[in-house]
Design an enzyme around this catalytic site. Structure first.
Site, PDB file in Angstrom:
ATOM      1  CG  PHE A  64      -2.288  -0.516   0.884  1.00 23.93           C
ATOM      2  CD1 PHE A  64      -2.616  -1.815   1.198  1.00 23.93           C
ATOM      3  CD2 PHE A  64      -3.211   0.265   0.229  1.00 23.93           C
ATOM      4  CE1 PHE A  64      -3.852  -2.318   0.881  1.00 23.93           C
ATOM      5  CE2 PHE A  64      -4.450  -0.236  -0.085  1.00 23.93           C
ATOM      6  CZ  PHE A  64      -4.782  -1.538   0.241  1.00 23.93           C
ATOM      7  CB  SER A  65       1.946   3.934  -1.510  1.00 27.68           C
ATOM      8  OG  SER A  65       1.564   3.681  -2.842  1.00 27.68           O
ATOM      9  CE  LYS A  66      -3.229  10.032  -4.228  1.00 26.54           C
ATOM     10  NZ  LYS A  66      -2.793  11.384  -4.535  1.00 26.54           N
TER      11      LYS A  66
END
Length: 1816
Positions: A880-882
């Site tokens: 995950f990040s964006k």
């Protein structure tokens, strides 16, 4: 002087103008009477005359007046010239005891009390000028009597006696990315050099001990001070040059005298010029800076003062006058109780009260403000005013009537005193040093030299030399010009009036335009400006640390809401805002954009709608508007009606208009707000600045999405909701309180499954937000102590997990793991209506799912699916990040609609599900169906051509009767041929038919009919009625097909060739291109399947559209009549600037493409083309005959021949060096593409050298070959093997190697110069043997030169020549001989050529003759012979090649033209041509010979190779890279590899192109194989093969291919692939398939065979040809790599094998096993034949033939298997085959209808036969 005879001595007689002496007394030198200037000599009180005879009322003079209030008892001369008796006052008031310069009891050099300027008024005990011993202080503070009187150099400074002066320096500062130099000041006193050895505490202690605890005046007079601050010290025998004193006036140097003795007059210890740190030393004004005075002093201290303004007592002026007041020091502050500064004034040097030397707020001359002439301010230094400055005045310079009067004749004050101590009376124009030098126009005031002055209103005065003048005063030294009365009354009377006047003038000066802020502060206050410039100013420091107001991309501050900076009630205009802002600040408005005064903002005040309203769907999931709705940029930021009256200065509205949060959720509109929407949206921002801001926002310039998405207000709103909600602690520490968020399992369930350790581990965890989306984590997830509020953020079209990367755990821990993300409500926005596109058909048309897939792939996610119903976008992520969809992603890929956006009128939409029928007209022609409507109706792109220069006919009124049929959305775009036909005025439909008839290669009539519809007959009027511009839908052909139903339906007809059914097309929501609905004229309706091929409108109301062609320009307008004529200088318009110029395009093999005139060729056909008929018999309507003329806009393709075709001998010059290079190279085949590298060593050099040496003579005569020969032989001499070195057993020493290389190089020089020497000798041998001798010497042919000299009788010269190789002494003797000839001028009688030889023998390249001529030994010699002269004659025999080359470089590179005596090393093609080579722009790359570059490389191994390999250094042809490339390869073999990759690539590509143009493309491949980069090497080789491989097999082509594959090891597959490309270009499918197979491209070969070759082979029964391809492709290692092999190629191969097996069975008796095997093969074919793809009619024909043949084969095989007796003679009857075995397989075969009927007939007969047999 002027009224007496000229016989009077210098000091005697009565002076002019009624006085008794010319200069004061009737005495000569040494008498006791008058002084030089009318006074007694230094203090006598004689009543003598002035300089020009004026009588004095008071005694006084320049150096001897009684102004010091001391009685005079005797007379003396002015400068001590003569005797003196008694005591007198000297210049500064000390008592003298009868001194004289020349004749007193004390002589000038040993006097007791010297006078003059040595010691003014000092009293000494003994000693002369150079050795006196002084015990008392003189006016300069010395205890010894030199001129400047230094006393001591030994005292160290105690405390801070020296004024603080911050040391300055320089430093660098980086501001806005630019490094600049700045000046620095060290604001610490210990940084000064004087105090660098002490600390701050030590200095403070010393100051306390010296009682310095406050501000100290640095200028006040003290006791016994020197001229410049030296303090007196008791010493003896002080002299100017040899004294033993230890003090010096200027404090320079060390404690030594001027001539090396112990002390000097300029050598005191404490440093500064104007006041030192010694307590004992004194300054100019009798005291050091900062010291208090206790005793009065005289001399230049002019009335003592205290230190910097402290009070002192008993002060006097310059000549002893007691001052009226006692203000400050030289540059110090004024006090109320002290005076006696520089010249008797009370303040600074020019009268301004100061706080100290150079203190803040003052200037050097005491000014407070610098005003203009005529103004009066608080202070102004006029000359001679109130307790003044240098000349007695206090205020600044005012040249007008003032309350303060001047000593320069501009009015004095009552209390002021002049420079020389006179006290002017009230209201006078006092004395001074100015224009009235020495005069005082006032009440009984004496002048400088004692003259009586007239009063201001008195009688006529006298001029400078007695001339009368009105109210003038008498002056001295010619400064007595008449002075006008400035103030005829007392100046004090007009003081108030002057003050008011000056105030007005001052205000006008600083504010000439009043209080207008636009023109405020045109002239800055100098004092204020000076304050601002100080680094200690707080405003300056604040401005330095404050960022600028505007940045390129300002980042919005976190959660900072803009505030209103002004009240709303102000009606102030913004036009002048910001003009009077002095300094920037960090206020709230620092980052707010201000209105620009350069932009014209026009507000729309009438609130009218510019566009018709559009209905919007008010949805909570709607994304913010991105384009204007009725003129407003952001709909949710539109202002209500009442806000239109809001003040424009309100920054809330200003900021919201230009900045918005791109992630902010739109404000839901209430019905009230919706009602105001039309009014609010009418406020159109009709300015450039608004448009620019919109463009900036649309392009994402307000900040990156990653930044703004975090720092928006939605996060803050979430946090606010969290704080307001009830918070309960979860057992596992899980935090999720944001409204709308949920988890699966729920939070309560998670609390239940929490174990006793407080850990919560759940499988398949899901967290989501209602209406926005969810995240599904597969597997076990540990949720312990996770704050989901801060971690998970699900928003519209994006999801963020772990906002802060620093807090993100490693992948696989926490929530940073694999997950499946679902984002709901992801729909695109219609850019026209601003509505969300939710229609699945629309989403499919714009390929929105593909766009989301591309976005997912770009972000590193795996796209799963898209659900248009809910707008759910599902994708998987690994961590995950964006992730999300940004606005830029939606606009990134524009999918233009299949139709153009030409909007037309629409008709009502029919009810859903209504059957569409076609109405028939009365004449039997079908009427068009009812038309439908969509919200936006667009006309088909196939109909409207969007050419840029076409007249837009869609703007014209469209006839009501013109109709157009319904066309589905996926209608193909308009074809290029249709546009071309329309532009030429040809019927597009006719053009399509013509193109189809001419290009019947793959498509048969059925396919053309399917695409273009029915071919109308000539008599059919429907084609004439129907406009050719109207499209003919492909759906009509499908609708018009007769569908064969029942048992006899053909699978061949019902295959993939039918268009979708009508029902499917009706289910769509069609975009119609119809114009209007025409009422029906026929009462009958016909069902859909019986419709005609295509529908046409009724002929009665029909008004056909005309085919409007593109109105192009038929010809080229002459340049003079063109609108672009004369506009070539308009640089801003590129089209006008370029005019009719065009780009020249170069193609391969010297092909030139240009649009101008042909460079060569005939123009015979120009304008002579005959019009030809374009009638075609099969066309329904012949097109009008048109004449074809040559277009003026054409492009010529020409092949340029720079030279004539090369002969075989010329080609040998190319091939032979390449063959030598290949011989000395190694081919590496480690990679797929071979690499050729040169063999290390010098063998290739000898190969090249031997080749040029053995070349035929006619070849060597070529200039280029000559130069090659010189180059290779030079390389051989410099780097090749030498016999002398090779013969030695041991390794030779470096000295021996250098010597042998020198000898080899000398041989090369002699060899290269031999032809030129022979030519010169043959011309000059008889007439001028001296010149011939010199020519021999330039080639080192000394013996031949001696012989020639002896033959010509010049034996002495021959004797000298024989000693050339001797010692250095011979050269020295010859130099002496030349010098003697020059001295005796005998060289003028010697021939220049003989002197040239003598200079050469002497080793002098240039010799100056006595007749101002020079002998240049190197004149008229080429560079190689010049270099040889330096090597042989100008340097020792042991000098190396490098030294000779360096000396030669200096000879031609000297900057001074006079020092240049040798020619530069020009290439051979420029030598002797007389060409003058201009200076190159790049001095690093001059044009020089390649041999010179080789010598430089030999001398310096790191010499640049770029200029060495330049073709211009070898030949005049800049494209001839032959020698350059071979040289580079030789240098690579010698390990010279410092050529840049770019230059190497240019070299190899250029030489390969040169070889390619000569037809030697196989050798060009050889050159390309030297490229180090394997990728570039392979690409270059493949491209070259593609261009030159031929399909025809010739001996030449076979030889080249053999050379490539065997010698160069080029893969043969590359050659076959190139041939396949050539065959494809020539449309030779057979050869293309053949070479694709040979190249190993099995898949492409199979595809080509199946698509283009198999059908012809099957139809023509050419089975062996097809079997040859397919069997080669059949092996498993090949067929496994072929796509669709099982359903295409293998089917054909099995079919051929079955036929061959059947033939074999028929010829030879076979067993039952073979029949069974054959039966299996045939039945398998029956199932697979229908799987063969068919692309055209020919493929379908082949498929049908195979089906029929297989059906017959099946019958034969079955009949053979069911023969009752194999031994019987009865033949098998295929008709008696059992139906149960035949019918299932026959039914699967894809046969056409006639075949199917025939098979059906046979099966019926068999069935009836079986029934008959069964019934019997």
């Amino acid at each position: 002087m002027f009224n007496k005879s000229f016989g009077t001595p210098f000091g005697g007689g009565t002076g002019g103008f009624g006085t008794t002496s010319t200069f004061g007394q009737n005495t000569g030198f040494g008498t006791t009477s008058g002084g030089a200037f009318g006074t007694s000599a230094f203090g006598s009180s004689n009543n003598t005359g002035g300089l020009f005879g004026n009588s004095q009322t008071k005694p006084g003079g320049l150096f001897g007046t009684s102004s010091f209030s001391q009685p005079a008892t005797s007379t003396s001369t002015g400068f001590g010239f003569g005797t003196s008796t008694g005591t007198s006052n000297s210049l500064f008031g000390t008592a003298n005891t009868g001194t004289s310069l020349f004749s007193s009891q004390n002589n000038a050099f040993a006097q007791n009390k010297p006078t003059g300027f040595g010691n003014f008024g000092t009293s000494t005990s003994s000693g002369g000028l150079f050795g006196t011993t002084n015990t008392t202080s003189n006016p300069f503070g010395n205890t010894s009597g030199s001129l400047f009187g230094p006393s001591s150099f030994t005292a160290a400074p105690t405390g801070t006696t020296i004024k603080f002066n911050p040391p300055t320096g320089t430093d660098t500062m980086v501001k806005a990315g630019v490094s600049t130099n700045i000046s620095t000041k060290h604001q610490c006193i210990t940084a000064m050099k004087e105090y660098e050895s002490k600390s701050l505490e030590e200095l403070r202690l010393e100051d306390y001990q010296a009682n310095r605890k406050g501000p100290q005046n640095q200028v006040g007079a003290g006791t016994t001070t020197g001229l410049f601050g030296s303090s007196p010290a008791t010493s003896s025998a002080t002299g100017l040059f040899s004294s033993s004193t230890t003090n010096s006036a200027f404090s320079y140097g060390q404690n030594k005298t001027a001539f090396g003795t112990s002390t000097t007059g300029f050598g005191t210890n404490p440093g500064g010029l104007f006041g030192q740190q010694n307590q004992q030393t004194t300054s100019l004004f009798s005291k050091p800076f900062g010291q208090a005075t206790t005793t009065p002093n005289t001399g230049f201290s002019f009335g003592n003062t205290s230190t910097l303004g402290q009070p002192s007592t008993n002060t006097m002026g310059l000549f002893g006058v007691t001052q009226a007041s006692q203000p400050g020091g030289l540059f110090g502050t004024a006090t109320n109780t002290s005076t006696g500064t520089a010249f008797g004034t009370g303040t600074g040097l020019f009268g301004q009260p100061n706080t100290g030397f150079g203190a803040v707020g003052s200037t050097l001359f005491g000014n407070n403000k610098l005003t203009t002439f005529g103004t009066s301010t608080t202070s102004a230094p006029s000359f001679g005013t109130t307790s003044g400055g240098l000349f007695g005045n206090k205020p600044t310079l005012t040249l007008g009537t003032n309350t303060n009067t001047s000593n320069f004749g501009f009015g004095t004050n009552n209390s002021g005193s002049s420079i020389f101590g006179s006290k002017p009376a009230a209201g006078t124009l006092g004395t001074g040093l100015g224009t009235g030098f020495g005069t005082a126009l006032g009440a009984g005031q004496a002048s400088l030299f004692g003259n009586n002055q007239p009063k201001i209103g008195g009688p006529l005065g006298t001029g400078a030399f007695g001339a009368p003048g009105f109210n003038t005063s008498t002056a001295i030294l010619g400064f007595g010009a008449p002075q006008a009365p400035v103030a005829l009354t007392d100046p004090n009377a007009s003081a108030a009036q002057q003050a008011v006047l000056q105030q007005h003038l001052n205000s006008l000066t600083y504010s000439p335009f009043g209080d207008s802020p636009l023109f405020r502060n045109p002239m800055s206050d100098p004092k204020k400006k000076e304050e601002r410039l100080k680094p200690t100013n707080p405003a300056a420091q604040k401005a330095l640390t404050t960022p600028t107001h505007y940045k390129l991309t300002p980042r919005p501050a976190t959660r900072v809401r803009p505030k209103a900076l002004q009240t709303t009630g102000t009606a102030k205009s913004h036009l002048f805002d910001g003009l009077d802002d002095d300094e920037p600040s960090l206020a709230n408005g620092a980052f707010m954009p201000k209105k620009s005064i350069k932009k014209l903002v026009l507000k729309n005040l009438n609130n009218s709608n510019l566009f018709s309203p559009v209905n919007h769907d008010s949805e909570d999931l709607a994304s913010p508007s991105e384009y204007p709705e009725n003129g407003e940029r952001f709909s949710f930021l539109s202002k209500p009606v009442d806000e239109n009256h809001q003040q424009d200065g309100d920054d809330d509205s200003l900021v919201s208009r230009f900045y918005t949060n791109p992630i902010a959720k739109p404000i839901p509109q209430t019905p009230e707000s919706a009602g105001n929407k039309n009014n609010s949206s009418s406020n159109v921002e009709d300015t450039f600045i608004a448009l620019n801001m919109r463009a900036a926002l649309r392009n994402g310039l307000e900040g990156s999405s990653e930044e703004t998405s975090f720092h928006d207000e939605s996060l803050q709103d979430d946090r606010d909701e969290i704080e307001n909600s009830a918070f309960q602690i979860h057992p596992a520490g899980i935090v999720l309180t944001k409204v709308g968020y949920y988890t699966i399992p729920s939070m309560d369930d998670l609390a239940k499954i929490t174990n006793e350790k407080g850990e919560c581990i759940v499988s398949d965890f899901t967290i989501g937000r209602k209406g926005y989306g969810s995240i599904y984590f597969e597997g076990d997830v540990n949720l312990t102590n996770l704050n989901l509020d801060d971690i998970v953020h699900i928003r519209r079209k994006e999801v963020i997990v772990y906002v802060d990367d620093n807090q993100k755990p490693p992948v696989g821990e926490g929530l940073n793991r694999k997950a499946e993300v679902t984002l709901d409500g992801v729909w695109p926005t219609d850019k026209t209506s601003r509505c969300l596109i939710k229609s699945p058909d629309r989403l499919a048309d714009i390929n929105y799912e593909g766009r989301l897939e591309a976005v997912s792939r770009k972000q590193g996610a795996q796209f799963k699916e898209y659900r248009p119903e809910t707008g759910s976008w599902v994708f998987k992520v690994s961590h995950f990040s964006k992730y999300g969809l940004q606005d830029s992603d939606e606009e990134e890929e524009e999918h233009p609609p299949k139709t153009t956006s030409k909007k037309l009128k629409t008709a009502p939409l029919p009810p859903a599900g209504q059957a569409t029928t076609f109405q028939m007209t009365l004449n039997g022609k079908p009427a068009p169906p009812p038309q439908s409507q969509s919200p936006e109706v667009e006309q088909l792109g196939r109909v409207v051509e969007l050419d840029s220069d076409m007249v837009d006919i869609t703007q014209e009124p469209v006839p009501d009767s013109v109709l157009e049929e319904s066309v589905p959305e996926d209608q193909e775009p308009v074809s290029a041929s249709t546009q071309i036909a329309s532009s030429l005025g040809i019927n597009p439909h006719v053009l399509q038919i013509m193109k189809a008839s001419l290009l019947v290669d793959e498509e048969d009539v059925d396919a053309m009919e399917q695409r273009f519809g029915h071919f109308p007959s000539r008599g059919d009027t429907a084609q004439e009625i129907c406009s050719p511009r109207l499209p003919i839908s492909a759906s009509h052909s499908s609708k018009s097909r007769s569908i064969v139903g029942g048992l006899l339906q053909s699978k061949f007809a019902s295959g993939t060739f039918l268009s979708p059914s009508a029902s499917v097309q009706e289910c769509r929501t069609p975009r119609t291109s119809s114009l209007m609905n025409v009422p029906s004229t026929s009462p009958w309706s016909v069902p859909l399947p019986l419709a005609t091929v295509f529908t046409v409108p009724s002929p009665a109301p029909e008004v056909p559209l005309k085919t409007v062609g593109i109105r192009r320009q038929p010809g080229l307008v002459p340049l003079e009549k063109s609108i672009t004529y004369g506009k070539g200088k308009l640089l801003m318009d590129m089209a006008l600037f370029m005019g009719r110029s065009f780009r020249v395009g170069w193609g391969p093999n010297w092909t030139l493409a240009n649009s101008g005139e042909q460079l060569h060729g005939s123009h015979e056909l120009e304008n002579h083309q005959v019009a030809e008929s374009m009638e075609y018999g099969f066309l329904p309507n012949p097109v009008a005959v048109k004449s074809l003329s040559e277009s003026p806009f054409k492009v010529h393709l020409e092949k340029l021949g720079l030279r004539q075709r090369k002969l075989d001998e010329d080609l040998q010059l190319y091939q032979t060096p390449l063959e030598l290079k290949l011989k000395h190279s190694t081919v590496h085949v480690d990679e797929l593409c071979p690499l050729i590298v040169p063999n290390p060593g010098v063998s290739v050099i000898h190969g090249y050298a031997d080749w040029v040496k053995k070349s035929p003579r006619d070849l060597l005569e070529l200039p280029i070959v000559k130069h090659w020969s010189l180059t290779w032989t030079l390389c051989e001499a410099l780097w090749g093997h030498l016999k002398e070195l090779d013969s030695q057993l041991d390794e030779p020493s470096e000295y021996i190697q250098t010597l042998e290389r020198r000898r080899a190089f000398s041989r090369w020089l002699s060899h290269t110069a031999a032809p030129q020497i022979e030519e010169e000798v043959s011309l000059t041998r008889r007439d001028s043997p001296i010149e011939a001798v010199f020519s021999y010497l330039t080639g080192s042919r000394i013996s031949e030169a001696c012989c020639l000299a002896q033959q010509s009788g010049d034996h002495r010269l021959a004797l000298l020549l024989s000693q050339l190789v001797g010692s250095q002494s011979v050269r020295e003797l010859l130099t002496m001989q030349l010098a003697d000839w020059h001295q005796l001028q005998a060289d003028s009688f010697i021939h220049d050529e003989r002197l040239r030889i003598f200079a050469l023998l002497a080793g002098k390249p240039v010799w100056q003759l006595s007749e101002q001529k020079q002998i240049n030994v190197c004149s008229q010699l080429d560079w190689k012979r010049t270099l040889a002269i330096h090597l042989w004659y100008l340097l020792p025999p042991t000098a190396s090649i490098s030294r000779a080359l360096s000396m030669y470089e200096e000879a031609f590179q000297n900057t001074c033209e006079g020092d240049k005596y040798a020619c530069p090393p020009l290439p051979s093609y420029l030598e002797g041509s007389g060409c003058v080579v201009e200076e190159e722009k790049d001095p690093q790359r001059p044009l020089q010979d390649v041999c010179f570059h080789l010598l430089k490389l030999y001398s310096d191994r790191h010499y640049g190779l770029n200029q060495l390999l330049e073709p211009r250094s070898i030949t005049a042809d800049p494209l001839d890279y032959r020698l350059s490339w071979h040289l580079w390869e030789v240098l690579r073999a010698l390990n010279y590899t410092h050529l840049s990759e770019q230059c190497e690539g240019v070299l190899q590509a250029s030489y390969a192109g040169q070889l390619e143009s000569e037809g030697l493309w196989e050798w060009a491949i050889f050159v390309f194989l030297h490229i180090d980069n394997s990728g570039m090497r392979e690409k270059a080789v493949r491209e070259l093969l593609t261009r030159h491989c031929q399909l025809s097999e010739t001996p030449e082509s076979w030889a080249k291919e053999t050379f490539l594959t065997q010698k160069l090891c080029v893969p043969a597959e590359w050659i076959h692939e190139a041939k396949a490309v050539r065959a494809h270009m020539e449309s030779n499918k057979h050869l293309e398939a053949l070479y694709l197979f040979k190249a190993g491209h099995w898949n492409r070969c199979h595809k080509l065979v199946v698509r283009h070759l198999a059908s012809d082979a099957i139809i023509n029964e050419n089975y062996d040809y097809l079997k040859g391809f397919l069997e080669d492709l059949a092996p498993p290692e090949r067929s496994s790599l072929i796509q669709d092999w099982e359903t295409s190629g293998l089917v054909y191969l099995d079919y051929i094998r079955v036929i061959e097996m059947l033939h074999r069975i028929q010829q030879v008796d076979c067993s039952g096993y073979e029949l069974e095997h054959l039966h299996t093969k045939v039945t398998s074919l029956c199932n697979r034949i229908e799987q063969i793809p068919c692309y055209n009619a020919k493929d379908r024909l082949a498929q049908s033939d195979m089906a029929k043949r297989v059906a017959n084969l099946l019958r034969v095989v079955l009949s053979l298997q069911h023969t009752p007796d194999a031994t019987s003679n009865s033949t098998p009857d295929p008709q008696r085959v059992p139906l149960r075995l035949l019918a299932p397989h026959i039914g699967r075969l894809p046969m056409p209808e006639d075949y199917a009927l025939e098979e059906l007939r046979g099966l019926t007969q068999s069935y009836l036969r079986e029934l008959t047999v069964g019934s019997q």
